[in-house]
Motif scaffolding. Sequence first.
Motif, PDB file in Angstrom:
ATOM      1  N   PHE A 322       0.835  -1.194   0.000  1.00 35.14           N
ATOM      2  CA  PHE A 322       0.000   0.000   0.000  1.00 35.14           C
ATOM      3  C   PHE A 322       0.879   1.257   0.000  1.00 35.14           C
ATOM      4  CE2 PHE A 322      -3.459   2.697   1.984  1.00 35.14           C
ATOM      5  CZ  PHE A 322      -4.255   2.672   0.840  1.00 35.14           C
ATOM      6  N   ALA A 323       2.021   1.205   0.695  1.00 31.95           N
ATOM      7  CA  ALA A 323       2.972   2.312   0.641  1.00 31.95           C
ATOM      8  C   ALA A 323       3.504   2.489  -0.769  1.00 31.95           C
ATOM      9  CB  ALA A 323       4.130   2.056   1.611  1.00 31.95           C
ATOM     10  N   ALA A 324       3.771   1.365  -1.459  1.00 28.58           N
ATOM     11  CA  ALA A 324       4.230   1.442  -2.846  1.00 28.58           C
ATOM     12  C   ALA A 324       3.154   2.045  -3.739  1.00 28.58           C
ATOM     13  CB  ALA A 324       4.622   0.052  -3.348  1.00 28.58           C
ATOM     14  N   ALA A 325       1.880   1.663  -3.511  1.00 24.73           N
ATOM     15  CA  ALA A 325       0.789   2.227  -4.303  1.00 24.73           C
ATOM     16  C   ALA A 325       0.680   3.736  -4.075  1.00 24.73           C
ATOM     17  CB  ALA A 325      -0.531   1.538  -3.941  1.00 24.73           C
ATOM     18  N   PHE A 326       0.862   4.178  -2.831  1.00 31.42           N
ATOM     19  CA  PHE A 326       0.796   5.605  -2.519  1.00 31.42           C
ATOM     20  C   PHE A 326       1.919   6.363  -3.230  1.00 31.42           C
ATOM     21  CE2 PHE A 326       2.247   9.058   0.367  1.00 31.42           C
ATOM     22  CZ  PHE A 326       1.140   9.897   0.228  1.00 31.42           C
ATOM     23  N   VAL A 327       3.145   5.837  -3.166  1.00 30.91           N
ATOM     24  CA  VAL A 327       4.277   6.498  -3.827  1.00 30.91           C
ATOM     25  C   VAL A 327       4.070   6.524  -5.334  1.00 30.91           C
ATOM     26  CG1 VAL A 327       6.760   6.372  -4.250  1.00 30.91           C
ATOM     27  CG2 VAL A 327       5.868   5.901  -1.964  1.00 30.91           C
ATOM     28  N   HIS A 328       3.641   5.399  -5.892  1.00 30.20           N
ATOM     29  CA  HIS A 328       3.413   5.313  -7.333  1.00 30.20           C
ATOM     30  C   HIS A 328       2.330   6.295  -7.770  1.00 30.20           C
ATOM     31  CE1 HIS A 328       2.413   3.627 -11.267  1.00 30.20           C
ATOM     32  NE2 HIS A 328       3.562   2.966 -11.215  1.00 30.20           N
ATOM     33  N   TYR A 329       1.254   6.382  -7.015  1.00 28.14           N
ATOM     34  CA  TYR A 329       0.146   7.281  -7.345  1.00 28.14           C
ATOM     35  C   TYR A 329       0.603   8.740  -7.298  1.00 28.14           C
ATOM     36  CZ  TYR A 329      -4.529   9.396  -7.090  1.00 28.14           C
ATOM     37  OH  TYR A 329      -5.657  10.143  -7.311  1.00 28.14           O
ATOM     38  N   CYS A 330       1.365   9.093  -6.265  1.00 33.17           N
ATOM     39  CA  CYS A 330       1.820  10.478  -6.135  1.00 33.17           C
ATOM     40  C   CYS A 330       2.805  10.876  -7.233  1.00 33.17           C
ATOM     41  CB  CYS A 330       2.468  10.691  -4.766  1.00 33.17           C
ATOM     42  SG  CYS A 330       1.320  10.621  -3.375  1.00 33.17           S
ATOM     43  N   LEU A 331       3.635   9.943  -7.656  1.00 28.76           N
ATOM     44  CA  LEU A 331       4.652  10.271  -8.651  1.00 28.76           C
ATOM     45  C   LEU A 331       4.165  10.138 -10.092  1.00 28.76           C
ATOM     46  CD1 LEU A 331       7.833   8.607  -7.086  1.00 28.76           C
ATOM     47  CD2 LEU A 331       7.145  11.005  -7.000  1.00 28.76           C
ATOM     48  N   TYR A 332       3.258   9.171 -10.344  1.00 28.93           N
ATOM     49  CA  TYR A 332       2.907   8.864 -11.726  1.00 28.93           C
ATOM     50  C   TYR A 332       1.411   8.938 -12.017  1.00 28.93           C
ATOM     51  CZ  TYR A 332       7.616   6.987 -11.397  1.00 28.93           C
ATOM     52  OH  TYR A 332       8.950   6.850 -11.169  1.00 28.93           O
ATOM     53  N   GLY A 333       0.565   8.872 -10.997  1.00 29.15           N
ATOM     54  CA  GLY A 333      -0.868   8.881 -11.236  1.00 29.15           C
ATOM     55  C   GLY A 333      -1.366  10.228 -11.729  1.00 29.15           C
ATOM     56  N   GLY A 334      -2.373  10.196 -12.631  1.00 31.83           N
ATOM     57  CA  GLY A 334      -2.941  11.442 -13.147  1.00 31.83           C
ATOM     58  C   GLY A 334      -1.916  12.328 -13.803  1.00 31.83           C
ATOM     59  N   ASP A 335      -0.986  11.719 -14.548  1.00 34.41           N
ATOM     60  CA  ASP A 335       0.072  12.476 -15.236  1.00 34.41           C
ATOM     61  C   ASP A 335       0.891  13.329 -14.264  1.00 34.41           C
ATOM     62  OD1 ASP A 335      -0.587  11.459 -17.776  1.00 34.41           O
ATOM     63  OD2 ASP A 335      -2.180  12.951 -17.999  1.00 34.41           O
ATOM     64  N   GLY A 336       1.078  12.802 -13.065  1.00 31.07           N
ATOM     65  CA  GLY A 336       1.944  13.466 -12.104  1.00 31.07           C
ATOM     66  C   GLY A 336       1.365  14.705 -11.455  1.00 31.07           C
ATOM     67  N   LYS A 337       0.033  14.771 -11.338  1.00 28.66           N
ATOM     68  CA  LYS A 337      -0.563  16.003 -10.787  1.00 28.66           C
ATOM     69  C   LYS A 337      -0.288  16.173  -9.292  1.00 28.66           C
ATOM     70  CE  LYS A 337      -5.160  13.925 -10.007  1.00 28.66           C
ATOM     71  NZ  LYS A 337      -6.603  14.042 -10.351  1.00 28.66           N
ATOM     72  N   TYR A 338       0.109  15.099  -8.611  1.00 29.08           N
ATOM     73  CA  TYR A 338       0.397  15.209  -7.177  1.00 29.08           C
ATOM     74  C   TYR A 338       1.899  15.181  -6.882  1.00 29.08           C
ATOM     75  CZ  TYR A 338      -4.547  14.318  -6.333  1.00 29.08           C
ATOM     76  OH  TYR A 338      -5.919  14.404  -6.315  1.00 29.08           O
ATOM     77  N   THR A 339       2.712  15.265  -7.903  1.00 23.64           N
ATOM     78  CA  THR A 339       4.154  15.144  -7.690  1.00 23.64           C
ATOM     79  C   THR A 339       4.694  16.245  -6.785  1.00 23.64           C
ATOM     80  OG1 THR A 339       4.425  14.094  -9.853  1.00 23.64           O
ATOM     81  CG2 THR A 339       6.400  14.979  -8.822  1.00 23.64           C
ATOM     82  N   GLU A 340       4.337  17.499  -7.082  1.00 26.68           N
ATOM     83  CA  GLU A 340       4.829  18.604  -6.268  1.00 26.68           C
ATOM     84  C   GLU A 340       4.308  18.507  -4.840  1.00 26.68           C
ATOM     85  OE1 GLU A 340       7.075  20.819  -7.036  1.00 26.68           O
ATOM     86  OE2 GLU A 340       7.316  19.916  -9.026  1.00 26.68           O
ATOM     87  N   ASN A 341       3.037  18.107  -4.689  1.00 26.52           N
ATOM     88  CA  ASN A 341       2.475  17.941  -3.339  1.00 26.52           C
ATOM     89  C   ASN A 341       3.239  16.868  -2.568  1.00 26.52           C
ATOM     90  OD1 ASN A 341       0.286  18.369  -5.542  1.00 26.52           O
ATOM     91  ND2 ASN A 341      -0.593  19.356  -3.733  1.00 26.52           N
ATOM     92  N   PHE A 342       3.602  15.800  -3.279  1.00 25.94           N
ATOM     93  CA  PHE A 342       4.303  14.681  -2.649  1.00 25.94           C
ATOM     94  C   PHE A 342       5.659  15.127  -2.110  1.00 25.94           C
ATOM     95  CE2 PHE A 342       7.299  11.107  -3.120  1.00 25.94           C
ATOM     96  CZ  PHE A 342       6.731  10.206  -2.239  1.00 25.94           C
ATOM     97  N   PHE A 343       6.428  15.831  -2.943  1.00 27.97           N
ATOM     98  CA  PHE A 343       7.751  16.268  -2.496  1.00 27.97           C
ATOM     99  C   PHE A 343       7.647  17.306  -1.378  1.00 27.97           C
ATOM    100  CE2 PHE A 343       9.147  14.649  -6.710  1.00 27.97           C
ATOM    101  CZ  PHE A 343      10.093  13.755  -6.245  1.00 27.97           C
ATOM    102  N   GLN A 344       6.622  18.134  -1.427  1.00 29.51           N
ATOM    103  CA  GLN A 344       6.400  19.068  -0.333  1.00 29.51           C
ATOM    104  C   GLN A 344       6.103  18.310   0.966  1.00 29.51           C
ATOM    105  OE1 GLN A 344       2.999  21.616  -0.850  1.00 29.51           O
ATOM    106  NE2 GLN A 344       3.343  22.728   1.046  1.00 29.51           N
ATOM    107  N   PHE A 345       5.316  17.255   0.852  1.00 35.56           N
ATOM    108  CA  PHE A 345       4.973  16.431   2.012  1.00 35.56           C
ATOM    109  C   PHE A 345       6.215  15.781   2.608  1.00 35.56           C
ATOM    110  CE2 PHE A 345       3.162  12.214   3.496  1.00 35.56           C
ATOM    111  CZ  PHE A 345       2.597  12.724   4.664  1.00 35.56           C
ATOM    112  N   VAL A 346       7.072  15.189   1.768  1.00 35.56           N
ATOM    113  CA  VAL A 346       8.295  14.544   2.245  1.00 35.56           C
ATOM    114  C   VAL A 346       9.226  15.574   2.874  1.00 35.56           C
ATOM    115  CG1 VAL A 346      10.352  13.258   1.546  1.00 35.56           C
ATOM    116  CG2 VAL A 346       8.131  12.666   0.564  1.00 35.56           C
ATOM    117  N   GLU A 347       9.293  16.757   2.262  1.00 34.13           N
ATOM    118  CA  GLU A 347      10.152  17.804   2.802  1.00 34.13           C
ATOM    119  C   GLU A 347       9.672  18.268   4.173  1.00 34.13           C
ATOM    120  OE1 GLU A 347      13.623  19.737   2.556  1.00 34.13           O
ATOM    121  OE2 GLU A 347      12.830  18.553   0.885  1.00 34.13           O
ATOM    122  N   ARG A 348       8.368  18.409   4.335  1.00 38.75           N
ATOM    123  CA  ARG A 348       7.824  18.830   5.626  1.00 38.75           C
ATOM    124  C   ARG A 348       8.082  17.781   6.705  1.00 38.75           C
ATOM    125  NH1 ARG A 348       3.415  22.463   5.589  1.00 38.75           N
ATOM    126  NH2 ARG A 348       3.329  22.048   7.837  1.00 38.75           N
TER     127      ARG A 348
END
Length: 587
Positions: A322-348
């Motif tokens: 499920f962690a892999a699905a979350f990472v995959h979705y954030c990086l590649y799902g929806g043409d990467g629309k959550y990529t910036e949010n994901f990196f902001q989340f990891v940075e925080r």
Amino acid sequence: MPTAEAPVVEMEPYVVRDERILPNPEAWFYIKIPALESTRGGSVVVVPGYEILTPSRARKNARVFAGELQLRQLAGALLFPDVVRALPRSAIVLIWDDEGRLRARSGMAWHGDSIFTADAFKHAGRLPDPRYAVGTLRRAFGNQITDRASRYDDDAGRVTMGTDDIQPRDDGLADAAFDEKRLSAILAMNGGPLTVYVDTPYEGALIDGAARSVWINLNNYALGSAFKNIPEWLTEGLSCLYATVQVTPRQIDFGKADFGIPRPMGARSSSSMTAPSPLSDGTPRPMPPPNNPIVSMPKLADVLKGGDRPLDARHRQYKRQFAAAFVHYCLYGGDGKYTENFFQFVERLQDDLFSEELFKACFGKTVTTFRAYLTDYARSFAYYKSTQYRGKFTPMPALTLREATQSEVARLKAEVLIAQGWVPNALDELRIAYWRGERDPWMLALLALLEEHIGSISRAEKITKTLLASPQVPARAPVVAAKLRLRELGAGAPGREKLNKDEADSVMEHIIKAREQGLLNEDLCATLAKLVYASEEPPDASITGFLTEAAKRYPLNQALSAALKTGAPQAHESPGIQPVRRHHARP
């Protein structure tokens, strides 16, 4: 780098006052995988190479193993260039020691050795349990630990990681179950190169999986170099995704796997569930009970929060998936629309603990809402969409495969032992090779480094002086010369005044020689930092910039931290560690 035709250096023998029966020479097979350069988006990605020792009897398997590692060099450059850039540039030292030859002998010196003292080797002993990944000791060469995601054990004085290393399976998933025959790889770095020590049976069936597992662990190491706090779910999720990479000489696939995420608890009653497929012998497979916690999908908040590990192996596996699905979705799902949010989340998460408020601030959605999106994504065909490369790739450099020389055996074994903090064992390996008459320059440079480290100054000076005058000067020799010069000047000694410009330049010229040969490791950076700290003249901005970048790479190194607190001028921003330049001349 050393070659089979490298010149030998004429050196006088060590003088000792005792006798000792030396062990028989060891037979190993040597492999050198050169660094790989690949162009991505107009920039060059340099993937570090390998120097490898494998059992000499397993030549055929060694060739297959080297080929798999080389293919994954290419996969890393194409799929994860930012991860590759976080790895050290120097060659990775890897030893596959399936006979325990690094464990058979404790470090020792001849009792008649004039420089041997009882407290010279405070950390002598056997190698640690192979089921644990062991980093550097605080009192050894460097201060940098293997993986910043690891936990520090003050009593043992070492860094350890748990036993759930990656065990590849045929379906490309990571298995948490412990298997005595699984790969047991120890990654460690201690002032010198990054090393990998593999202690498992050298069997043909394990070769492909071993190459993949080593590569996955190296990627996780690089991740630890990029972030100071690595969430467990990020490491586990990326490990699962790394395991999906399938690579051949003409095709690379990534993400082509079914992670088998179960439905949430109570999603459907047992009466409405489709009958499961029969077992292989035709026996009907029993229906799982409703709301079975073993087959229920974990809550996203529980995965991101971490904490207690599920006791059941299958449930732990579902959390990883499920962690892999979350990472995959954030990086590649929806043409990467959550990529910036994901990196902001990891940075925080580097400075803040996980909370649902933090998640909503980064993603603009609650954890519950995002979990619903993720559930659909994990069961849709979009999740099976893979990244694929086909056609002609970057030409692979030629491999070196041959019987290892005794100098190479001693040097590479010593590198692994030093990385794990076992300096006495490393010195023993090098001295035995020296007593046998081995005079390879690169082996001698490492021997000089250890002799200087334990205070055997006359020996270190003799070896270093000879190496600096030889046709091929190993890059480490000038660093040892710089350390010896600092000792001679009494830098850092109580009551010693700061070094003047001429004294500082006499040390700096050795560091420059090492950088001109491409050496860039923690030992060089720490030596430069000690010079800056001991000099009366503040460094210029270029050197401060160098030390600033080095401190980011080795944040636990106290010498680097101290040098940056000496009132040095503001450093220029730089994308990476730049070459060292001389101090500006006085007006």
